[in-house]
Design a protein around this motif. Sequence first.
Motif, mmCIF file in Angstrom:
data_model
loop_
_atom_site.group_PDB
_atom_site.id
_atom_site.type_symbol
_atom_site.label_atom_id
_atom_site.label_comp_id
_atom_site.label_asym_id
_atom_site.label_seq_id
_atom_site.Cartn_x
_atom_site.Cartn_y
_atom_site.Cartn_z
ATOM 1 N N UNK A 77 -0.707 19.636 -14.411
ATOM 2 C CA UNK A 77 -1.789 18.663 -14.577
ATOM 3 C C UNK A 77 -2.030 17.897 -13.273
ATOM 4 N N UNK A 78 -0.959 17.527 -12.596
ATOM 5 C CA UNK A 78 -1.100 16.803 -11.328
ATOM 6 C C UNK A 78 -1.777 17.682 -10.279
ATOM 7 N N UNK A 79 -1.371 18.941 -10.218
ATOM 8 C CA UNK A 79 -1.985 19.864 -9.256
ATOM 9 C C UNK A 79 -3.462 20.050 -9.564
ATOM 10 N N UNK A 80 -3.777 20.200 -10.839
ATOM 11 C CA UNK A 80 -5.175 20.384 -11.245
ATOM 12 C C UNK A 80 -6.004 19.175 -10.809
ATOM 13 N N UNK A 81 -5.453 17.978 -11.018
ATOM 14 C CA UNK A 81 -6.171 16.764 -10.640
ATOM 15 C C UNK A 81 -6.311 16.599 -9.133
ATOM 16 N N UNK A 82 -5.295 17.030 -8.404
ATOM 17 C CA UNK A 82 -5.299 16.823 -6.954
ATOM 18 C C UNK A 82 -6.099 17.874 -6.190
ATOM 19 N N UNK A 83 -5.947 19.146 -6.560
ATOM 20 C CA UNK A 83 -6.564 20.212 -5.747
ATOM 21 C C UNK A 83 -7.490 21.134 -6.533
ATOM 22 N N UNK A 84 -7.594 20.956 -7.826
ATOM 23 C CA UNK A 84 -8.518 21.751 -8.624
ATOM 24 C C UNK A 84 -7.868 22.951 -9.293
ATOM 25 N N UNK A 85 -8.628 23.583 -10.143
ATOM 26 C CA UNK A 85 -8.142 24.659 -11.015
ATOM 27 C C UNK A 85 -7.896 25.973 -10.283
ATOM 28 N N UNK A 86 -8.618 26.208 -9.177
ATOM 29 C CA UNK A 86 -8.498 27.488 -8.477
ATOM 30 C C UNK A 86 -7.554 27.450 -7.279
ATOM 31 N N UNK A 87 -6.915 26.326 -7.045
ATOM 32 C CA UNK A 87 -5.963 26.249 -5.939
ATOM 33 C C UNK A 87 -4.680 26.976 -6.334
ATOM 34 N N UNK A 88 -4.062 27.644 -5.363
ATOM 35 C CA UNK A 88 -2.881 28.450 -5.679
ATOM 36 C C UNK A 88 -1.733 27.613 -6.246
ATOM 37 N N UNK A 89 -1.634 26.352 -5.881
ATOM 38 C CA UNK A 89 -0.586 25.489 -6.444
ATOM 39 C C UNK A 89 -0.788 25.316 -7.942
ATOM 40 N N UNK A 90 -2.015 25.098 -8.348
ATOM 41 C CA UNK A 90 -2.324 24.911 -9.767
ATOM 42 C C UNK A 90 -2.111 26.212 -10.540
ATOM 43 N N UNK A 91 -2.602 27.307 -9.991
ATOM 44 C CA UNK A 91 -2.458 28.597 -10.673
ATOM 45 C C UNK A 91 -0.978 28.953 -10.798
ATOM 46 N N UNK A 92 -0.219 28.725 -9.749
ATOM 47 C CA UNK A 92 1.213 29.024 -9.787
ATOM 48 C C UNK A 92 1.914 28.158 -10.839
ATOM 49 N N UNK A 93 1.553 26.889 -10.921
ATOM 50 C CA UNK A 93 2.142 26.002 -11.933
ATOM 51 C C UNK A 93 1.811 26.498 -13.338
ATOM 52 N N UNK A 94 0.568 26.927 -13.548
ATOM 53 C CA UNK A 94 0.191 27.468 -14.861
ATOM 54 C C UNK A 94 0.903 28.787 -15.151
ATOM 55 N N UNK A 95 1.137 29.582 -14.104
ATOM 56 C CA UNK A 95 1.879 30.837 -14.282
ATOM 57 C C UNK A 95 3.326 30.554 -14.695
ATOM 58 N N UNK A 96 3.909 29.521 -14.128
ATOM 59 C CA UNK A 96 5.264 29.122 -14.534
ATOM 60 C C UNK A 96 5.271 28.732 -16.006
ATOM 61 N N UNK A 97 4.267 28.009 -16.449
ATOM 62 C CA UNK A 97 4.163 27.649 -17.864
ATOM 63 C C UNK A 97 4.014 28.893 -18.746
ATOM 64 N N UNK A 98 3.234 29.858 -18.288
ATOM 65 C CA UNK A 98 3.085 31.107 -19.043
ATOM 66 C C UNK A 98 4.428 31.826 -19.151
ATOM 67 N N UNK A 99 5.161 31.874 -18.022
ATOM 68 C CA UNK A 99 6.480 32.512 -18.036
ATOM 69 C C UNK A 99 7.428 31.800 -18.995
ATOM 70 N N UNK A 100 7.377 30.481 -19.009
ATOM 71 C CA UNK A 100 8.239 29.721 -19.916
ATOM 72 C C UNK A 100 7.883 30.020 -21.373
ATOM 73 N N UNK A 101 6.602 30.070 -21.682
ATOM 74 C CA UNK A 101 6.171 30.390 -23.048
ATOM 75 C C UNK A 101 6.664 31.768 -23.459
#
Length: 195
Positions: free
Chosen positions: A9-33
């Motif tokens: 959420x912080x990455x999304x707010x800071x750099x947007x949805x298409x930034x690699x930091x945000x996508x990587x963070x969401x990928x980590x969440x997918x892996x955890x799920x």
Amino acid sequence: TQIAESTAAAARGAVGDLHETTITADEILANMSRRQGNFEEAEARYRSVLTRWTDAQGESSPRTVRSMVMLATVLTRQGNLDEAEPLCRRAVELRQATLQPGDPKIFMAQYQLGNLLFQLDHRDEAAREVRAAAGGLSQALGSRHPHSMTAKGSLASILFARGDAESAVGVSRELLKAKREVYGDSHPSTVRHLS
């Protein structure tokens, strides 16, 4: 999970949805799920990640292909084989086109495709893919590497299911020899193979 969600959420707010930091963070969440067995949530997250990596870096990007493979894995776990198949096929094509010949990632993608094809009862094509994967992994990583041995075990099972018992026994003997050399006779993996 809360820390990972906060990070995304912080990455999304800071750099947007298409930034690699945000996508990587969401990928980590997918892996955890996925690891927690929440495959529906993982599927939704991987779909989003795949779309965003494709938009940000193109279809042939290693990150896009990895997301494609992970989505196919989750779909397969849920029994959605018909949707997983084209993703697996495309991942193999892209890895063959973008990686150096002999890269283990190519063979791992072929292995995944072969196992999926076996589940779809396409036994001849499954045997071809898994045979190529087992041979490639043995060459790239060595015949005693766990990935190589796993692929050989799958190949033996597929050959046996196809009615090619002679070839299945040959592959199984090679696998048993490797397991004995790596693990010894009393290791559970070797013992299971003997039974």
